[in-house]
Design a protein around this motif. Structure first.
Motif, PDB file in Angstrom:
ATOM      1  N   MET A   1       0.833  -1.201   0.000  1.00 35.18           N
ATOM      2  CA  MET A   1       0.000   0.000   0.000  1.00 35.18           C
ATOM      3  C   MET A   1       0.871   1.256   0.000  1.00 35.18           C
ATOM      4  O   MET A   1       1.850   1.349   0.727  1.00 35.18           O
ATOM      5  CB  MET A   1      -0.923  -0.002   1.218  1.00 35.18           C
ATOM      6  CG  MET A   1      -1.872   1.165   1.293  1.00 35.18           C
ATOM      7  SD  MET A   1      -3.004   1.009   2.697  1.00 35.18           S
ATOM      8  CE  MET A   1      -4.500   0.627   1.808  1.00 35.18           C
ATOM      9  N   THR A   2       0.498   2.213  -0.846  1.00 35.23           N
ATOM     10  CA  THR A   2       1.199   3.495  -0.937  1.00 35.23           C
ATOM     11  C   THR A   2       0.267   4.622  -0.494  1.00 35.23           C
ATOM     12  O   THR A   2      -0.936   4.416  -0.329  1.00 35.23           O
ATOM     13  CB  THR A   2       1.662   3.780  -2.381  1.00 35.23           C
ATOM     14  OG1 THR A   2       0.502   3.946  -3.204  1.00 35.23           O
ATOM     15  CG2 THR A   2       2.560   2.683  -2.923  1.00 35.23           C
ATOM     16  N   VAL A   3       0.839   5.789  -0.371  1.00 34.06           N
ATOM     17  CA  VAL A   3       0.034   6.966  -0.031  1.00 34.06           C
ATOM     18  C   VAL A   3      -1.034   7.182  -1.106  1.00 34.06           C
ATOM     19  O   VAL A   3      -2.188   7.489  -0.804  1.00 34.06           O
ATOM     20  CB  VAL A   3       0.933   8.208   0.134  1.00 34.06           C
ATOM     21  CG1 VAL A   3       0.102   9.473   0.208  1.00 34.06           C
ATOM     22  CG2 VAL A   3       1.799   8.061   1.376  1.00 34.06           C
ATOM     23  N   ARG A   4      -0.680   7.011  -2.358  1.00 35.85           N
ATOM     24  CA  ARG A   4      -1.653   7.168  -3.447  1.00 35.85           C
ATOM     25  C   ARG A   4      -2.828   6.203  -3.276  1.00 35.85           C
ATOM     26  O   ARG A   4      -3.985   6.565  -3.494  1.00 35.85           O
ATOM     27  CB  ARG A   4      -0.982   6.951  -4.800  1.00 35.85           C
ATOM     28  CG  ARG A   4      -1.897   7.112  -5.984  1.00 35.85           C
ATOM     29  CD  ARG A   4      -2.261   8.538  -6.313  1.00 35.85           C
ATOM     30  NE  ARG A   4      -1.075   9.272  -6.697  1.00 35.85           N
ATOM     31  CZ  ARG A   4      -0.987  10.596  -6.658  1.00 35.85           C
ATOM     32  NH1 ARG A   4      -2.007  11.323  -6.262  1.00 35.85           N
ATOM     33  NH2 ARG A   4       0.127  11.204  -7.007  1.00 35.85           N
ATOM     34  N   ASP A   5      -2.563   4.965  -2.854  1.00 38.31           N
ATOM     35  CA  ASP A   5      -3.630   3.993  -2.608  1.00 38.31           C
ATOM     36  C   ASP A   5      -4.579   4.485  -1.516  1.00 38.31           C
ATOM     37  O   ASP A   5      -5.799   4.320  -1.624  1.00 38.31           O
ATOM     38  CB  ASP A   5      -3.057   2.633  -2.197  1.00 38.31           C
ATOM     39  CG  ASP A   5      -2.248   1.973  -3.296  1.00 38.31           C
ATOM     40  OD1 ASP A   5      -2.566   2.184  -4.487  1.00 38.31           O
ATOM     41  OD2 ASP A   5      -1.291   1.250  -2.957  1.00 38.31           O
ATOM     42  N   VAL A   6      -4.020   5.082  -0.484  1.00 38.65           N
ATOM     43  CA  VAL A   6      -4.839   5.611   0.614  1.00 38.65           C
ATOM     44  C   VAL A   6      -5.732   6.740   0.091  1.00 38.65           C
ATOM     45  O   VAL A   6      -6.931   6.782   0.378  1.00 38.65           O
ATOM     46  CB  VAL A   6      -3.959   6.115   1.775  1.00 38.65           C
ATOM     47  CG1 VAL A   6      -4.796   6.841   2.818  1.00 38.65           C
ATOM     48  CG2 VAL A   6      -3.195   4.958   2.408  1.00 38.65           C
ATOM     49  N   LEU A   7      -5.153   7.639  -0.690  1.00 37.76           N
ATOM     50  CA  LEU A   7      -5.937   8.745  -1.238  1.00 37.76           C
ATOM     51  C   LEU A   7      -7.081   8.246  -2.109  1.00 37.76           C
ATOM     52  O   LEU A   7      -8.204   8.757  -2.031  1.00 37.76           O
ATOM     53  CB  LEU A   7      -5.034   9.682  -2.045  1.00 37.76           C
ATOM     54  CG  LEU A   7      -3.939  10.401  -1.256  1.00 37.76           C
ATOM     55  CD1 LEU A   7      -3.072  11.223  -2.198  1.00 37.76           C
ATOM     56  CD2 LEU A   7      -4.527  11.263  -0.163  1.00 37.76           C
TER      57      LEU A   7
ATOM     58  N   GLN B   1       6.120  14.038   0.687  1.00 40.29           N
ATOM     59  CA  GLN B   1       6.076  15.011  -0.401  1.00 40.29           C
ATOM     60  C   GLN B   1       5.155  14.512  -1.515  1.00 40.29           C
ATOM     61  O   GLN B   1       5.064  13.304  -1.767  1.00 40.29           O
ATOM     62  CB  GLN B   1       7.480  15.234  -0.973  1.00 40.29           C
ATOM     63  CG  GLN B   1       8.476  15.772   0.031  1.00 40.29           C
ATOM     64  CD  GLN B   1       8.129  17.181   0.471  1.00 40.29           C
ATOM     65  OE1 GLN B   1       7.669  17.994  -0.323  1.00 40.29           O
ATOM     66  NE2 GLN B   1       8.344  17.468   1.741  1.00 40.29           N
ATOM     67  N   LYS B   2       4.507  15.433  -2.209  1.00 40.27           N
ATOM     68  CA  LYS B   2       3.581  15.075  -3.287  1.00 40.27           C
ATOM     69  C   LYS B   2       4.247  14.198  -4.346  1.00 40.27           C
ATOM     70  O   LYS B   2       3.651  13.249  -4.844  1.00 40.27           O
ATOM     71  CB  LYS B   2       3.015  16.347  -3.925  1.00 40.27           C
ATOM     72  CG  LYS B   2       1.935  16.083  -4.931  1.00 40.27           C
ATOM     73  CD  LYS B   2       1.272  17.365  -5.388  1.00 40.27           C
ATOM     74  CE  LYS B   2       0.088  17.044  -6.267  1.00 40.27           C
ATOM     75  NZ  LYS B   2      -0.711  18.239  -6.573  1.00 40.27           N
ATOM     76  N   LYS B   3       5.503  14.476  -4.652  1.00 38.18           N
ATOM     77  CA  LYS B   3       6.221  13.686  -5.666  1.00 38.18           C
ATOM     78  C   LYS B   3       6.424  12.233  -5.246  1.00 38.18           C
ATOM     79  O   LYS B   3       6.715  11.375  -6.079  1.00 38.18           O
ATOM     80  CB  LYS B   3       7.572  14.326  -5.987  1.00 38.18           C
ATOM     81  CG  LYS B   3       8.549  14.325  -4.831  1.00 38.18           C
ATOM     82  CD  LYS B   3       9.866  14.982  -5.222  1.00 38.18           C
ATOM     83  CE  LYS B   3      10.850  15.022  -4.087  1.00 38.18           C
ATOM     84  NZ  LYS B   3      11.319  13.734  -3.642  1.00 38.18           N
ATOM     85  N   ASP B   4       6.239  11.939  -3.946  1.00 35.29           N
ATOM     86  CA  ASP B   4       6.453  10.591  -3.426  1.00 35.29           C
ATOM     87  C   ASP B   4       5.167   9.806  -3.154  1.00 35.29           C
ATOM     88  O   ASP B   4       5.227   8.687  -2.656  1.00 35.29           O
ATOM     89  CB  ASP B   4       7.273  10.663  -2.130  1.00 35.29           C
ATOM     90  CG  ASP B   4       8.649  11.253  -2.357  1.00 35.29           C
ATOM     91  OD1 ASP B   4       9.238  10.995  -3.432  1.00 35.29           O
ATOM     92  OD2 ASP B   4       9.143  11.977  -1.475  1.00 35.29           O
ATOM     93  N   TYR B   5       4.004  10.379  -3.474  1.00 40.32           N
ATOM     94  CA  TYR B   5       2.733   9.707  -3.179  1.00 40.32           C
ATOM     95  C   TYR B   5       2.652   8.307  -3.794  1.00 40.32           C
ATOM     96  O   TYR B   5       2.091   7.395  -3.205  1.00 40.32           O
ATOM     97  CB  TYR B   5       1.541  10.520  -3.676  1.00 40.32           C
ATOM     98  CG  TYR B   5       1.235  11.782  -2.914  1.00 40.32           C
ATOM     99  CD1 TYR B   5       1.980  12.197  -1.811  1.00 40.32           C
ATOM    100  CD2 TYR B   5       0.192  12.593  -3.309  1.00 40.32           C
ATOM    101  CE1 TYR B   5       1.686  13.364  -1.135  1.00 40.32           C
ATOM    102  CE2 TYR B   5      -0.123  13.755  -2.639  1.00 40.32           C
ATOM    103  CZ  TYR B   5       0.628  14.143  -1.553  1.00 40.32           C
ATOM    104  OH  TYR B   5       0.323  15.294  -0.890  1.00 40.32           O
ATOM    105  N   ASP B   6       3.202   8.136  -4.998  1.00 43.88           N
ATOM    106  CA  ASP B   6       3.109   6.838  -5.676  1.00 43.88           C
ATOM    107  C   ASP B   6       4.105   5.811  -5.150  1.00 43.88           C
ATOM    108  O   ASP B   6       3.929   4.618  -5.381  1.00 43.88           O
ATOM    109  CB  ASP B   6       3.327   7.010  -7.181  1.00 43.88           C
ATOM    110  CG  ASP B   6       2.183   7.766  -7.836  1.00 43.88           C
ATOM    111  OD1 ASP B   6       1.015   7.534  -7.478  1.00 43.88           O
ATOM    112  OD2 ASP B   6       2.461   8.604  -8.717  1.00 43.88           O
ATOM    113  N   THR B   7       5.134   6.253  -4.445  1.00 41.92           N
ATOM    114  CA  THR B   7       6.174   5.327  -3.988  1.00 41.92           C
ATOM    115  C   THR B   7       6.283   5.200  -2.473  1.00 41.92           C
ATOM    116  O   THR B   7       6.859   4.231  -1.988  1.00 41.92           O
ATOM    117  CB  THR B   7       7.547   5.742  -4.544  1.00 41.92           C
ATOM    118  OG1 THR B   7       7.842   7.076  -4.122  1.00 41.92           O
ATOM    119  CG2 THR B   7       7.563   5.666  -6.070  1.00 41.92           C
TER     120      THR B   7
END
Length: 65
Positions: A15-21, A41-47
């Motif tokens: 699970m990543t931050v993007r998955d949570v969003l 950071q926003k650039k790291d949401y996918d990783t």
């Protein structure tokens, strides 16, 4: 299980931050996100990974005049 803004959310491996969003349907463009008190950071949401048991805080920034 993780906690997002004081609400439980089912966790899955990888699970990543993007998955949570996506799971919480957060689409606002200006967000501040902390995972276990670490600023993401926003650039790291996918990783940026979200570990099982994490506490995630998503703050919607409002601007205007």
């Amino acid at each position: 299980m993780i906690v997002v803004n004081e609400e439980p959310l089912e966790w899955h491996p990888g699970m990543t931050v993007r998955d949570v969003l996506r799971a919480k349907n957060y689409r606002f463009p200006m967000l501040v996100i902390h995972v276990d008190d670490a600023l993401i950071q926003k650039k790291d949401y996918d990783t940026a990974s979200v570990p099982d048991g994490a506490v995630v805080k998503v703050i919607h920034l409002i601007s205007g005049g």
